[in-house]
Write a protein that holds these residues in place. Structure first.
Motif, short mmCIF file in Angstrom:
data_model
loop_
_atom_site.label_atom_id
_atom_site.label_comp_id
_atom_site.label_asym_id
_atom_site.label_seq_id
_atom_site.Cartn_x
_atom_site.Cartn_y
_atom_site.Cartn_z
N LEU A 134 0.87 -1.17 0.00
CA LEU A 134 0.00 0.00 0.00
C LEU A 134 0.90 1.22 0.00
O LEU A 134 1.84 1.29 0.79
N ARG A 135 0.60 2.19 -0.86
CA ARG A 135 1.45 3.37 -0.96
C ARG A 135 0.60 4.63 -0.90
O ARG A 135 -0.50 4.69 -1.44
N SER A 136 1.16 5.64 -0.25
CA SER A 136 0.59 6.98 -0.26
C SER A 136 1.75 7.96 -0.18
O SER A 136 2.41 8.05 0.86
N GLY A 137 2.02 8.65 -1.28
CA GLY A 137 3.17 9.54 -1.30
C GLY A 137 4.45 8.77 -1.07
O GLY A 137 4.72 7.76 -1.73
N VAL A 148 6.93 -1.05 7.31
CA VAL A 148 6.60 0.28 6.80
C VAL A 148 7.89 1.00 6.47
O VAL A 148 8.87 0.93 7.22
N ARG A 149 7.87 1.71 5.34
CA ARG A 149 9.01 2.55 4.96
C ARG A 149 8.51 3.94 4.62
O ARG A 149 7.46 4.09 3.98
N VAL A 150 9.26 4.94 5.04
CA VAL A 150 8.99 6.33 4.67
C VAL A 150 10.22 6.85 3.95
O VAL A 150 11.33 6.79 4.50
N ALA A 151 10.03 7.31 2.72
CA ALA A 151 11.14 7.77 1.89
C ALA A 151 12.24 6.71 1.82
O ALA A 151 13.43 7.02 1.84
N GLY A 152 11.82 5.45 1.78
CA GLY A 152 12.76 4.34 1.66
C GLY A 152 13.38 3.88 2.95
O GLY A 152 14.08 2.86 2.97
N GLN A 153 13.12 4.58 4.06
CA GLN A 153 13.71 4.22 5.35
C GLN A 153 12.70 3.44 6.20
O GLN A 153 11.54 3.85 6.32
N PRO A 154 13.13 2.33 6.82
CA PRO A 154 12.21 1.54 7.65
C PRO A 154 11.78 2.30 8.90
O PRO A 154 12.55 3.06 9.48
N VAL A 155 10.53 2.10 9.28
CA VAL A 155 9.96 2.69 10.50
C VAL A 155 9.48 1.55 11.37
O VAL A 155 8.66 0.73 10.94
N GLN A 206 4.49 10.70 15.66
CA GLN A 206 5.89 10.89 16.07
C GLN A 206 6.84 10.07 15.19
O GLN A 206 7.89 10.56 14.77
N LYS A 207 6.47 8.83 14.92
CA LYS A 207 7.36 7.94 14.20
C LYS A 207 7.41 8.24 12.70
O LYS A 207 8.47 8.11 12.06
N LEU A 208 6.27 8.62 12.12
CA LEU A 208 6.22 8.85 10.68
C LEU A 208 6.65 10.25 10.29
O LEU A 208 7.15 10.45 9.19
N GLY A 209 6.44 11.21 11.21
CA GLY A 209 6.74 12.58 10.87
C GLY A 209 5.72 13.14 9.89
O GLY A 209 4.80 12.45 9.44
#
Length: 232
Positions: A134-137, A148-155, A206-209
């Protein structure tokens, strides 16, 4: 699971009689149970890596449940169900803020505890199917790996946080009522003063920003619920 194929529960509570009562019931429900009666012993046992889930009382000698949870969350993803005194809303809020997956008020019904344990264990397991990300932005959620990854970085998320986020992403841009979010993500209805969804949302923020443009990813809608804000 251990060599017997049973779920191995670590039960940390300084009330020996209460532990024995819960342990007897859980063993009849096909759980293996190990008991410890102080916070430092709980940390030592979790670090051995032998357990599938931790049931953690707030009030214990040597290290209280909050200190134990804070230390474990620095390096362990073991699902945690907190035992809190009935009516102590602050304890539940603090526990969720520190990364507990769920809580049960004491004195608790052993059947309720068993149900909560099964629920958090289901949430912690990788999905056998549904491999489609699943992707959003810049956010990518991988259901099969529960990652979960944000901008390619694991969270790093707890099981409960992952399921809350997944539910929001599935309906990105739409408001989901708190009670619906709780039922879909946590498999339970919210009580009158239950703030568990609010705490999970707070930790997700907090974690996702924020989004790269500075806008929040998760927005609260007064008297309605929460929505995941789609990226522009």
């Amino acid at each position: 699971m251990n060599d017997t194929g049973k779920t191995h529960v670590l039960l940390a509570d300084d009330d020996v009689g209460f532990c024995e009562l819960l342990s007897e019931y859980l063993r009849h429900q096909n759980f293996d149970v190990t008991m410890v009666h102080d916070g430092l012993a709980a940390i030592e046992q979790v670090e051995r890596g032998l357990y599938d889930v931790l049931v953690l009382d707030v009030m214990m000698p040597r290290a209280d449940g909050f200190r134990v949870l804070e230390r474990l969350r620095a390096s362990h993803r073991i699902p945690v169900v907190m035992l809190t005194a009935r009516g102590e809303d602050v304890d539940r809020i603090v526990g969720l803020e520190l990364g507990a997956d769920d809580y049960v008020a004491k004195p608790c019904n052993p059947r309720e505890l068993a149900a909560r344990l099964r629920a958090v264990l289901r949430r912690s397991q990788p999905a056998a199917a549904d491999p489609t990300p699943l992707r959003s932005g810049d956010l990518e959620l991988l259901p099969a790996a529960r990652a979960v990854r944000v901008a390619g970085q694991p969270v790093e998320l707890t099981g409960a946080e992952f399921d809350v986020l997944r539910t929001l992403i599935e309906d990105a841009g739409q408001v989901i009522a708190k009670d619906e979010l709780s039922r879909r993500a946590l498999n339970r209805r919210l009580g009158a003063f239950d703030r568990s969804i609010d705490m999970h949302i707070s930790r997700l923020r907090q974690k996702l920003g924020p989004h790269p443009d500075g806008n929040p990813r998760v927005r609260s809608v007064r008297n309605r619920g929460y929505l995941y804000v789609t990226a522009e």
